[in-house]
Enzyme design. Structure first.
Site: not given
Ligand code: NI
Length: 172
Positions: A94-95, A136-137, A140, A51, A46
């Site tokens: 998470c990236l 989660h996304e 963000h 991000q 995701g």
């Molecule tokens: Ni994330």
């Protein structure tokens, strides 16, 4: 399409509430395509627009594994319309916080309304890893990271690790 640089925590842009996308246009599609490419390249399941430094309510995800055909999903202006009472614990990463993982408890299933890449409205139910990822996304887009669901001590420990990691990256 192009690969976009992924912002790393801590970064003030990851703490902001994103803006509703007023119209799904060519610009939106270009961003979504680049986000999908960036997510697959990372690799991740995701990726949310903030991000990559875009303050728009868009995220992409694909929670299929290597054995199943990929299922890229683009969710524009997503909203939770229902969440299950039963909860699920999944280990999240998470990236924007590479190499850091922790268990997070969330509703096991959610339903979300959103616009697709053609601006068409949808409502879809997610469970398993998809439900975790979608929540989660969506977090963000509201300036919330998965570490915000942890204890203050864990959060500050992980933030310190990231500050150190970013310093090392800057020096390299
Ligand atoms: Ni994330």
């Amino acid at each position: 399409m192009s690969l976009l640089p992924i912002l790393l925590h801590p970064d003030p842009r990851l703490k902001k509430t994103c803006d509703v996308v007023p119209a799904v246009d060519a610009e939106t599609r270009k961003l979504a395509d680049s986000m999908l490419e960036t997510m697959y390249d990372a690799p991740g399941v995701g990726l949310a627009a903030p991000q990559v430094g875009s303050m728009a309510r868009i995220f992409v995800m694909d929670c299929t594994d290597e054995e199943t055909d990929s299922q890229p999903l683009v969710l524009i202006n997503p909203e939770i319309t229902w969440s299950s009472d039963d909860l699920n614990v999944h280990q999240e990463g998470c990236l924007s916080l590479p190499e850091l993982f922790e268990d997070v408890e969330r509703p096991a299933q959610v339903r979300m309304s959103f616009l697709d890449i053609d601006g068409k409205p949808h409502e879809q139910q997610f469970d398993g890893l998809w439900a975790t990822c979608a929540q989660h996304e969506l977090d963000h887009l509201n300036g919330v990271l998965f570490i915000d669901h942890l204890t203050r001590m864990k959060r500050s420990m992980m933030t310190k690790k990231m500050v150190k990691y970013k310093k090392e990256l800057a020096r390299a």
